[in-house]
Design a protein around this motif. Structure first.
Motif, PDB file in Angstrom:
ATOM      1  N   ALA A  23      -1.943   0.088  -3.725  1.00 55.02           N
ATOM      2  CA  ALA A  23      -2.170   1.451  -4.201  1.00 55.02           C
ATOM      3  C   ALA A  23      -3.565   1.930  -3.817  1.00 55.02           C
ATOM      4  O   ALA A  23      -3.745   3.087  -3.410  1.00 55.02           O
ATOM      5  N   MET A  24      -4.556   1.055  -3.933  1.00 54.26           N
ATOM      6  CA  MET A  24      -5.918   1.411  -3.527  1.00 54.26           C
ATOM      7  C   MET A  24      -5.983   1.720  -2.037  1.00 54.26           C
ATOM      8  O   MET A  24      -6.607   2.689  -1.604  1.00 54.26           O
ATOM      9  N   GLY A  25      -5.325   0.878  -1.250  1.00 55.48           N
ATOM     10  CA  GLY A  25      -5.365   1.046   0.199  1.00 55.48           C
ATOM     11  C   GLY A  25      -4.713   2.323   0.672  1.00 55.48           C
ATOM     12  O   GLY A  25      -5.091   2.885   1.707  1.00 55.48           O
ATOM     13  N   ALA A  26      -3.730   2.819  -0.082  1.00 54.46           N
ATOM     14  CA  ALA A  26      -2.995   4.027   0.312  1.00 54.46           C
ATOM     15  C   ALA A  26      -3.503   5.284  -0.376  1.00 54.46           C
ATOM     16  O   ALA A  26      -2.960   6.368  -0.170  1.00 54.46           O
ATOM     17  N   GLN A  27      -4.570   5.145  -1.163  1.00 59.03           N
ATOM     18  CA  GLN A  27      -5.006   6.230  -2.042  1.00 59.03           C
ATOM     19  C   GLN A  27      -5.266   7.537  -1.307  1.00 59.03           C
ATOM     20  O   GLN A  27      -4.943   8.610  -1.809  1.00 59.03           O
ATOM     21  N   TYR A  28      -5.873   7.471  -0.129  1.00 54.37           N
ATOM     22  CA  TYR A  28      -6.235   8.701   0.591  1.00 54.37           C
ATOM     23  C   TYR A  28      -5.369   8.923   1.829  1.00 54.37           C
ATOM     24  O   TYR A  28      -5.751   9.666   2.730  1.00 54.37           O
ATOM     25  N   LEU A  29      -4.215   8.301   1.849  1.00 55.26           N
ATOM     26  CA  LEU A  29      -3.298   8.468   2.967  1.00 55.26           C
ATOM     27  C   LEU A  29      -2.200   9.458   2.589  1.00 55.26           C
ATOM     28  O   LEU A  29      -1.818   9.573   1.426  1.00 55.26           O
ATOM     29  N   ASN A  30      -1.678  10.139   3.587  1.00 52.62           N
ATOM     30  CA  ASN A  30      -0.546  11.040   3.404  1.00 52.62           C
ATOM     31  C   ASN A  30       0.616  10.546   4.253  1.00 52.62           C
ATOM     32  O   ASN A  30       0.418   9.926   5.295  1.00 52.62           O
ATOM     33  N   GLY A  31       1.815  10.840   3.816  1.00 41.55           N
ATOM     34  CA  GLY A  31       2.976  10.454   4.597  1.00 41.55           C
ATOM     35  C   GLY A  31       3.464   9.063   4.253  1.00 41.55           C
ATOM     36  O   GLY A  31       3.067   8.452   3.263  1.00 41.55           O
ATOM     37  N   LYS A  32       4.324   8.548   5.107  1.00 37.96           N
ATOM     38  CA  LYS A  32       4.978   7.264   4.854  1.00 37.96           C
ATOM     39  C   LYS A  32       4.092   6.117   5.311  1.00 37.96           C
ATOM     40  O   LYS A  32       3.424   6.193   6.340  1.00 37.96           O
ATOM     41  N   CYS A  33       4.116   5.027   4.533  1.00 36.15           N
ATOM     42  CA  CYS A  33       3.319   3.828   4.838  1.00 36.15           C
ATOM     43  C   CYS A  33       4.227   2.616   4.988  1.00 36.15           C
ATOM     44  O   CYS A  33       5.295   2.536   4.367  1.00 36.15           O
ATOM     45  N   VAL A  34       3.770   1.663   5.789  1.00 35.60           N
ATOM     46  CA  VAL A  34       4.320   0.314   5.743  1.00 35.60           C
ATOM     47  C   VAL A  34       3.300  -0.536   5.009  1.00 35.60           C
ATOM     48  O   VAL A  34       2.114  -0.535   5.343  1.00 35.60           O
ATOM     49  N   PHE A  35       3.757  -1.204   3.962  1.00 39.63           N
ATOM     50  CA  PHE A  35       2.906  -2.042   3.119  1.00 39.63           C
ATOM     51  C   PHE A  35       3.200  -3.505   3.449  1.00 39.63           C
ATOM     52  O   PHE A  35       4.362  -3.918   3.456  1.00 39.63           O
TER      53      PHE A  35
ATOM     54  N   MET B 132      -0.146  -6.454  16.152  1.00 39.15           N
ATOM     55  CA  MET B 132       1.236  -5.988  16.094  1.00 39.15           C
ATOM     56  C   MET B 132       1.289  -4.518  15.681  1.00 39.15           C
ATOM     57  O   MET B 132       2.012  -3.715  16.276  1.00 39.15           O
ATOM     58  N   LEU B 133       0.487  -4.152  14.682  1.00 42.27           N
ATOM     59  CA  LEU B 133       0.490  -2.780  14.180  1.00 42.27           C
ATOM     60  C   LEU B 133      -0.111  -1.802  15.167  1.00 42.27           C
ATOM     61  O   LEU B 133       0.293  -0.631  15.221  1.00 42.27           O
ATOM     62  N   GLU B 134      -1.063  -2.259  15.969  1.00 42.36           N
ATOM     63  CA  GLU B 134      -1.735  -1.380  16.925  1.00 42.36           C
ATOM     64  C   GLU B 134      -0.824  -0.884  18.035  1.00 42.36           C
ATOM     65  O   GLU B 134      -1.172   0.056  18.752  1.00 42.36           O
ATOM     66  N   LYS B 135       0.339  -1.471  18.164  1.00 47.24           N
ATOM     67  CA  LYS B 135       1.282  -1.025  19.184  1.00 47.24           C
ATOM     68  C   LYS B 135       1.962   0.291  18.788  1.00 47.24           C
ATOM     69  O   LYS B 135       2.685   0.888  19.590  1.00 47.24           O
TER      70      LYS B 135
ATOM     71  N   ALA C 280      -0.358   2.087   7.810  1.00 48.22           N
ATOM     72  CA  ALA C 280      -0.130   0.693   7.432  1.00 48.22           C
ATOM     73  C   ALA C 280      -1.213   0.274   6.454  1.00 48.22           C
ATOM     74  O   ALA C 280      -2.398   0.550   6.665  1.00 48.22           O
ATOM     75  N   VAL C 281      -0.805  -0.399   5.380  1.00 42.93           N
ATOM     76  CA  VAL C 281      -1.749  -0.927   4.394  1.00 42.93           C
ATOM     77  C   VAL C 281      -1.516  -2.429   4.277  1.00 42.93           C
ATOM     78  O   VAL C 281      -0.412  -2.868   3.943  1.00 42.93           O
ATOM     79  N   ILE C 282      -2.552  -3.202   4.556  1.00 45.70           N
ATOM     80  CA  ILE C 282      -2.476  -4.662   4.507  1.00 45.70           C
ATOM     81  C   ILE C 282      -3.286  -5.152   3.318  1.00 45.70           C
ATOM     82  O   ILE C 282      -4.474  -4.839   3.197  1.00 45.70           O
ATOM     83  N   ALA C 283      -2.673  -5.931   2.441  1.00 48.77           N
ATOM     84  CA  ALA C 283      -3.362  -6.471   1.272  1.00 48.77           C
ATOM     85  C   ALA C 283      -3.847  -7.885   1.552  1.00 48.77           C
ATOM     86  O   ALA C 283      -3.039  -8.794   1.769  1.00 48.77           O
ATOM     87  N   VAL C 284      -5.179  -8.063   1.560  1.00 52.93           N
ATOM     88  CA  VAL C 284      -5.759  -9.390   1.798  1.00 52.93           C
ATOM     89  C   VAL C 284      -6.840  -9.707   0.759  1.00 52.93           C
ATOM     90  O   VAL C 284      -7.742 -10.500   1.009  1.00 52.93           O
ATOM     91  N   ALA C 285      -6.736  -9.106  -0.415  1.00 58.60           N
ATOM     92  CA  ALA C 285      -7.789  -9.239  -1.418  1.00 58.60           C
ATOM     93  C   ALA C 285      -7.646 -10.479  -2.292  1.00 58.60           C
ATOM     94  O   ALA C 285      -8.594 -10.878  -2.961  1.00 58.60           O
TER      95      ALA C 285
END
Length: 220
Positions: free
Chosen positions: A89-101, A41-44, A7-12
């Motif tokens: 894009a920055m938040g997901a830069q070093y992640l692999n697989g599918k993300c929820v943005f 919510m995401l921690e579940k 999960a990538v959350i944008a709060v910038a």
């Protein structure tokens, strides 16, 4: 089928329309910040959570250090000259697989989010939709298909039955080199699968009042 792993959350962002003087994700309803609601919510789910900070990042860093030390904070020092797509894009830069943005100014009903993640495992990219309820909506053109809703276009000019919910899933590289708004980048891949969500977004003072009622209605 590929489940969502990150999960990538944008709060910038500055949150200039609301003009609070602090990040919108730090806004509290019934004593709980928007960011804490989203992380809880995401921690579940078995998700690695990245939070992209920029404007008044010190507030969010201190908040996460105290309440959410398990999340990974990603700094966007260029938050004044970049947009949400860049932060994602920055938040997901070093992640692999599918993300929820996700945008960090949302309150999502947990039941609808759970179903959204289930549906996401069946689509390469899944676009979150909601009932039109914000002042500065991006509307979505949709068609019915054998597998549910199909997103065929985005528009700011004509009200439709659905609004872009600022939540979507896809590969971690999905927002790489996105020069414009998130929905404009997604539009290059149309048609895409869509899924309804029950949520409130806080973008303006009017939206904030609606979000308060949303929290009270569902006891969130």
């Amino acid at each position: 089928m590929q489940p969502v792993e990150n999960a990538v959350i944008a709060v910038a962002g500055l949150g200039s329309r609301l003009g609070l003087g602090h990040p919108k994700c730090m806004l509290e309803f019934t004593g709980v910040t928007l960011l804490t609601r989203m992380i809880r919510m995401l921690e579940k789910y078995p998700l690695r959570i990245h939070v992209v900070v920029g404007y008044r990042e010190d507030l969010i860093i201190d908040h996460c250090a105290h309440y959410h030390p398990q999340v990974v904070l990603v700094r966007n020092p260029e938050y004044r000259t970049t947009n949400t797509a860049y932060s994602l894009a920055m938040g997901a830069q070093y992640l692999n697989g599918k993300c929820v943005f996700l945008d960090g100014d949302l309150i999502v009903h947990p039941d609808s989010f759970r179903y959204f993640l289930q549906q996401a495992s069946r689509s390469d990219v899944l676009v979150g939709l909601c009932q039109p309820n914000t002042e500065h909506a991006v509307y979505v053109n949709t068609e019915e298909s054998a597998n549910g809703l199909l997103v065929t276009g985005f528009t700011r000019n004509k009200r439709t039955r659905h609004e872009w919910a600022n939540i979507f899933t896809g590969p971690s590289t999905l927002m790489n080199d996105a020069p414009n708004y998130v929905f404009e980048h997604l539009a290059k891949r149309l048609p895409l699968s869509g899924q309804m969500l029950d949520l409130a977004e806080v973008d303006t003072a009017t939206d904030m009042q609606k979000a308060k009622l949303f929290v009270l209605k569902y006891g969130l």
